[in-house]
Write an enzyme that holds these catalytic residues in place. Structure first.
Site, short mmCIF file in Angstrom:
data_model
loop_
_atom_site.label_atom_id
_atom_site.label_comp_id
_atom_site.label_asym_id
_atom_site.label_seq_id
_atom_site.Cartn_x
_atom_site.Cartn_y
_atom_site.Cartn_z
N GLU A 163 -4.56 -39.81 39.61
CA GLU A 163 -4.94 -39.49 38.24
C GLU A 163 -3.82 -39.97 37.31
OE1 GLU A 163 -6.41 -35.66 35.60
OE2 GLU A 163 -5.07 -35.37 37.30
N ARG A 197 -1.33 -33.25 55.27
CA ARG A 197 -0.54 -33.26 54.04
C ARG A 197 0.94 -33.22 54.37
NH1 ARG A 197 -1.47 -28.24 50.24
NH2 ARG A 197 0.20 -27.35 51.51
N LYS A 219 3.94 -29.97 39.73
CA LYS A 219 4.25 -30.58 38.44
C LYS A 219 4.87 -29.54 37.50
CE LYS A 219 2.98 -30.92 34.01
NZ LYS A 219 2.56 -29.84 33.11
#
Length: 701
Positions: A143, A363, A373
């Site tokens: 993104e 992961r 973030k």
């Protein structure tokens, strides 16, 4: 006479005689691990008899005598062990030849490449389901809302690996379906991050390229009774989905749903109340199938399509359909998305588009590492780091600036193979791998802590300053050469000087032995001066201490002042929980600087060059700051797995002088490592709630 010698690095005994003579003669050396004996291609002839190969190469190199006698390495070993002085001098001479050193380096690299290839091949032995060579298409769909970090790195590397493995294609697709947080600047940043990883898509696309098509598919689902409009409040919808309760609008007619979808498309106040949900299941044990949202309103202008759209597809709807449209054959996604795999396949079937295979991988998490973030942003906003490329950050540009190589990242990610285990890994393994890659090619230079330098007078040393040319790397002549200054007045470090005993013989590296004849000590026990007698006839193998040194500076041969920077983890807890207060776990001091004197060869370095300051560690040159060259210490894996040192990194003094905190983000100078334009445009709020760094969303399906 052009010659090519092909051999296997695993042959036993290894054909050293043939290889050494070929290297000396300037012949081309190739490695083929399938061979059981060496093969020489010379002019139009092919020779596979080792004795004849040696004779032929010896003649072509102008060497006299029968070289075959040197072929048996066991005999050579016996001769060496029995200390035959004349033969030993001869073998030492052969070992010192540039061609011999280059050969040994090539053999080592060939063996290392073979081991890495075998490990990677074993990890991916199963390959991709239904993969056809030349037809595989993978995609990496970030993104465009921020920087890539090490979590994204695994997905990007795996996608490129399989695309190349099957001679296929990699698509870099920007998932730009949320105008609230996406900007063109972020797209440029992500492409720069990928370039730092040596990853380049065969094509760059955008989900927004397909907005018209996605809208048509949404209409199709509504008409087919597979989607409906819903105005249930978000919290109530969440509770209903959790408890398996159907929405009151679930059975509304397609005509009513189309009307409301049209209202949504207009962006009216009424339309903004509604969303479109897929009609999959109310109470499936797999909650991902409980009527997920596939379209919602957003009246903000899109950075590519402007005001054209007021409605945008969700990732869960857009991704599978765009994958099918763009020809993706294999969607690589982390196994945290496994519950959504049936949803992905449902979307493909409901839209009536082609099949796409899903390949799961685990992961990647690291201890003492923030991948959120929001948490990373907090450090930037508090001025605790210099920016998003801070070498303590797990962003791509942060770890690259710290000295992580692309090859180490790639090998590490591929070595994970198709593992499904989700664990928090220590950093030591990846830094250890990085060390193995940089060690064979990192130039060896010297540096001494400036405030710990001790003057030494060498009796029997050169009458005037002398400069000699030496290899930058004793085992790899391809690294190049450096200038070393010799003088009767040199500097040593206090730690070394304090360890010397009276009349002790030590080895001055790259020079020879010297005997300590006197040592002056002040009231605090610090050595203030030393006198040594040079003893070049001494045997360096008999000394316990091999010492780095520098000639005392003169106007003609000054010693550059450099800054050696070391780092600690940013947090003191291996894994922060969602409710943890960030400020309670910040490492008090996580950046340390020491001023040193370095040999003048550092003046030739470019930003990003990796070296080894011998007896100190590996460093990456980060450029000048306030006129002083800064070097960041690269972890070697030995201490990286230890819990946060909370201000006392291994290998540096326990009372370092902490540097002042970096200026807040708005005042921070641009990174000296990479020329990157500021990420946030004037009209972009940096505290926008983006999912770029939220672990649940970074590994797009």
């Amino acid at each position: 006479m052009s010659a090519v010698l092909t051999l296997s690095s695993k042959q036993t005994p290894f054909p050293y005689a043939a290889a050494a003579i070929a290297s000396y003669a300037g012949s081309v050396l190739k490695f083929d691990e399938s061979l059981t004996k060496p093969v020489l291609q010379i002019e139009s002839s092919t020779i596979d008899d080792e004795d004849i190969i040696v004779e032929t190469l010896a003649k072509s190199a102008g060497l006299a005598g029968d070289s075959t006698k040197a072929r048996n390495i066991k005999v050579i070993g016996l001769l060496k062990n029995n200390q035959h002085p004349h033969l030993l001098r001869w073998f030492s001479y052969l070992d010192s030849l540039t061609s011999t050193q280059q050969l040994l380096t090539e053999i080592t690299n060939a063996k290392a490449n073979k081991a890495r290839s075998n490990k990677t091949a074993a990890g991916f032995a199963l390959g991709l389901q239904d993969a056809v060579d030349g037809q595989v298409v993978t995609r990496f769909p970030p993104e465009p809302s921020g920087y890539l970090h090490i979590g994204h790195t695994k997905a990007a590397i795996l996608n490129q690996y399989f695309a190349k493995m099957y001679h296929g294609k990699l698509i870099v697709r920007f998932d730009d379906t949320n105008p609230s947080k996406e900007r063109t600047e972020f797209e440029e940043t992500i492409l720069e991050d990928l370039k730092l990883l040596d990853i380049q898509g065969d094509v760059v696309t955008h989900t927004s390229d397909h907005f018209d098509t996605l809208y048509d598919y949404a209409i199709k689902l509504i008409k087919d009774g597979k989607a409906y409009a819903d105005d249930t409040e978000q919290e109530q919808m969440r509770n209903e989905r959790f408890n398996g309760i159907a929405s009151k609008h679930r059975d509304d007619s397609p005509e009513e749903n189309l009307k409301r979808f049209e209202e949504m498309k207009s962006g009216s106040t009424e339309g903004q109340r509604w969303c479109i949900r897929a009609k999959i299941s109310v109470d499936s044990p797999n909650k991902a199938l409980r009527d997920p949202v596939i379209y919602r309103c957003n009246i903000l202008p899109h950075h590519r399509t402007g005001d054209k759209w007021k409605i945008y597809p969700t990732y869960d709807f857009a991704c599978p359909i765009v994958d099918a449209i763009e020809g993706v054959t294999h969607a690589l996604r982390t196994n945290e998305y496994r519950d959504r795999n049936p949803q992905y396949q449902w979307m493909l079937k409901a839209a009536g588009v082609r099949k796409v295979n899903i390949w799961d991988f685990s992961r990647l998490n690291f201890v003492y590492t923030l991948l959120s973030k929001r948490k990373l942003h907090w450090f930037v906003d508090q001025g605790l780091v210099g920016g998003w490329d801070d070498p303590r950050f797990p962003t791509v540009r942060g770890i690259r600036r710290r000295g992580m190589t692309v090859e180490a990242l790639t090998q590490f990610m591929l070595s994970q193979g198709p593992s499904q285990a989700v664990v928090s890994m220590e950093w030591d393994s990846i830094w250890t791998l990085n060390k193995k890659i940089i060690d064979p090619v990192a130039p060896r230079l010297w540096a001494l802590l400036k405030d710990k330098a001790v003057p030494v007078t060498i009796k029997g040393g050169p009458a005037s300053v002398e400069v000699k040319t030496l290899p930058k790397h004793k085992k790899n002549p391809e690294v190049g050469q450096k200038k070393t200054v010799y003088s009767s007045n040199i500097l040593l470090e206090q730690e070394d000087a304090a360890s010397f005993e009276d009349n002790e013989e030590v080895t001055l590296m790259d020079w020879g032995n010297a005997i300590v004849t006197s040592k002056q000590v002040d009231d605090q026990g610090n050595v203030t001066a030393i006198t040594m007698d040079l003893n070049l006839e001494g045997d360096f193998r008999k000394t316990k201490k091999k010492i780095t040194w520098l000639a005392q500076p003169t106007p003609e041969y000054p010693l550059p002042t450099v800054s050696l920077v070391d780092f600690d983890y940013l947090i003191t807890k291996k894994k922060l929980e969602e409710n943890d207060e960030m400020k309670d776990f910040v490492t008090p001091v996580s950046e340390f600087k020491e001023t040193a004197l370095a040999d003048a060869n550092v003046l030739e370095l470019k930003v990003g060059d990796i070296i080894q300051f011998e007896r100190k560690g590996y460093y990456i040159y980060d450029g000048e700051k306030d006129g002083v060259r800064e070097f960041f210490r690269i972890p070697d894996g030995r201490a990286a797995g230890i819990a946060s040192k909370a201000g006392t990194p291994a290998g540096i003094p326990t009372t370092p002088a902490p540097i002042s905190s970096p200026a807040p983000k708005d005042n921070a100078p641009p990174s000296t490592m990479y020329a990157v334009e500021p990420i946030y445009a004037q009209d972009v709020k940096p505290d926008v709630n983006t999912r770029m760094y939220e672990m649940e969303s970074i590994y797009k399906s």
